[in-house]
Design an enzyme around this catalytic site. Structure first.
Site, mmCIF file in Angstrom:
data_model
loop_
_atom_site.group_PDB
_atom_site.id
_atom_site.type_symbol
_atom_site.label_atom_id
_atom_site.label_comp_id
_atom_site.label_asym_id
_atom_site.label_seq_id
_atom_site.Cartn_x
_atom_site.Cartn_y
_atom_site.Cartn_z
ATOM 1 N N CYS A 1 53.595 40.847 48.659
ATOM 2 C CA CYS A 1 55.050 41.050 48.544
ATOM 3 C C CYS A 1 55.657 39.761 48.015
ATOM 4 O O CYS A 1 54.944 38.946 47.418
ATOM 5 C CB CYS A 1 55.658 41.513 49.864
ATOM 6 S SG CYS A 1 55.505 40.337 51.225
ATOM 7 N N ASN B 1 55.682 37.088 51.728
ATOM 8 C CA ASN B 1 54.527 37.191 52.654
ATOM 9 C C ASN B 1 54.940 36.962 54.107
ATOM 10 O O ASN B 1 54.162 36.439 54.917
ATOM 11 C CB ASN B 1 53.388 36.236 52.241
ATOM 12 C CG ASN B 1 52.062 36.472 52.969
ATOM 13 O OD1 ASN B 1 51.271 35.566 53.159
ATOM 14 N ND2 ASN B 1 51.803 37.699 53.380
ATOM 15 N N CYS C 1 57.453 39.563 55.546
ATOM 16 C CA CYS C 1 57.971 40.841 56.054
ATOM 17 C C CYS C 1 57.023 42.010 55.783
ATOM 18 O O CYS C 1 56.419 42.562 56.706
ATOM 19 C CB CYS C 1 59.339 41.158 55.453
ATOM 20 S SG CYS C 1 60.624 39.956 55.862
ATOM 21 N N ARG C 2 56.891 42.399 54.510
ATOM 22 C CA ARG C 2 56.144 43.623 54.190
ATOM 23 C C ARG C 2 54.633 43.459 54.161
ATOM 24 O O ARG C 2 53.905 44.222 54.806
ATOM 25 C CB ARG C 2 56.631 44.179 52.833
ATOM 26 C CG ARG C 2 58.058 44.665 52.863
ATOM 27 C CD ARG C 2 58.617 44.886 51.460
ATOM 28 N NE ARG C 2 58.804 43.614 50.765
ATOM 29 C CZ ARG C 2 59.227 43.472 49.521
ATOM 30 N NH1 ARG C 2 59.486 44.563 48.790
ATOM 31 N NH2 ARG C 2 59.396 42.288 48.984
ATOM 32 N N SER C 3 54.136 42.473 53.401
ATOM 33 C CA SER C 3 52.672 42.400 53.258
ATOM 34 C C SER C 3 51.934 42.023 54.545
ATOM 35 O O SER C 3 50.799 42.486 54.735
ATOM 36 C CB SER C 3 52.262 41.503 52.078
ATOM 37 O OG SER C 3 52.705 40.180 52.234
ATOM 38 N N ASP D 1 62.612 45.720 50.106
ATOM 39 C CA ASP D 1 62.627 44.424 50.768
ATOM 40 C C ASP D 1 63.573 44.508 51.972
ATOM 41 O O ASP D 1 64.765 44.730 51.805
ATOM 42 C CB ASP D 1 63.135 43.401 49.744
ATOM 43 C CG ASP D 1 63.228 42.004 50.309
ATOM 44 O OD1 ASP D 1 63.095 41.840 51.536
ATOM 45 O OD2 ASP D 1 63.445 41.079 49.515
HETATM 46 P P1 4NP Z 1 58.867 39.998 51.978
HETATM 47 O O1 4NP Z 1 60.408 39.801 52.304
HETATM 48 O O2 4NP Z 1 58.696 39.811 50.488
HETATM 49 O O3 4NP Z 1 58.593 41.414 52.407
HETATM 50 O O4 4NP Z 1 58.108 38.979 52.798
HETATM 51 C C1 4NP Z 1 61.149 38.678 51.919
HETATM 52 C C2 4NP Z 1 61.058 37.525 52.656
HETATM 53 C C3 4NP Z 1 61.827 36.425 52.296
HETATM 54 C C4 4NP Z 1 62.677 36.489 51.224
HETATM 55 C C5 4NP Z 1 62.747 37.651 50.482
HETATM 56 C C6 4NP Z 1 61.983 38.749 50.830
HETATM 57 N N1 4NP Z 1 63.483 35.369 50.893
HETATM 58 O O5 4NP Z 1 64.299 35.481 49.965
HETATM 59 O O6 4NP Z 1 63.363 34.317 51.506
#
Ligand code: 4NP
Length: 150
Positions: free
Chosen positions: A8, A11, A13-15, A122
């Site tokens: 993602c 790294n 939240c989703r992955s 996201d």
């Molecule tokens: P992820 O979510 O890609 O599912 O881990 C996010 C985590 C952090 C951010 C964006 C999406 N950020 O902008 O910091």
């Protein structure tokens, strides 16, 4: 041993959820699952507390995971690379060196809904419901992936 990488953006939240969900559905002696982000904002950090909490509700402990960045050499290590959204797809494909690398990269929801290019949204800026929604999507997709791998 087959190796699967979930990717993602951050790294956190989703992955991390995708990693733990798929690993829980396969034989760990035969299949190893890892995760990475295309951005390095959160390198070394543990998953977002909301991901840790939704995982715990379903009996999965992800608090020891540490965020890391996707690297070109991951194309050599992993057999399958699943990305969460179109932006992750573009970012990973920009690093692909050849057709073999390109063919390893798939949008994870295409396993459930072939060719639709649907995205795992996201959830970072939303509330808890977003994390529950992400969990359910990943759980369904990982059921299909687990069956394909065994
Ligand atoms: P992820 O979510 O890609 O599912 O881990 C996010 C985590 C952090 C951010 C964006 C999406 N950020 O902008 O910091």
């Amino acid at each position: 041993m087959k190796k699967v990488l979930m990717v993602c953006l951050g790294n956190i939240c989703r992955s991390p959820l995708a990693e733990a969900i798929l690993q829980s559905k396969v034989n760990s002696k035969e299949i190893v699952v890892d995760s990475a982000g295309t951005a390095d904002y959160h390198t070394g950090k543990q998953p977002d507390i909301r991901s840790i909490e939704i995982a715990a509700k379903f009996g999965l402990d992800i608090h020891k995971q540490k965020a890391r960045t996707f690297e070109v050499r991951n194309f050599d290590t992993f057999d399958h690379i699943y990305v969460m959204d179109k932006s992750n797809y573009q970012n990973v494909l920009e690093l692909a060196r050849d057709k073999n690398d390109v063919l390893k990269v798939k949008m994870i929801l295409n396993e459930l809904h072939p060719n639709k290019n649907l995205e795992v949204p996201d959830p970072y800026y939303g509330g808890d419901q977003g994390f529950k929604n992400v969990y359910n999507m990943l759980d369904e997709a990982c059921d299909v992936i687990a069956k394909q791998l065994q």
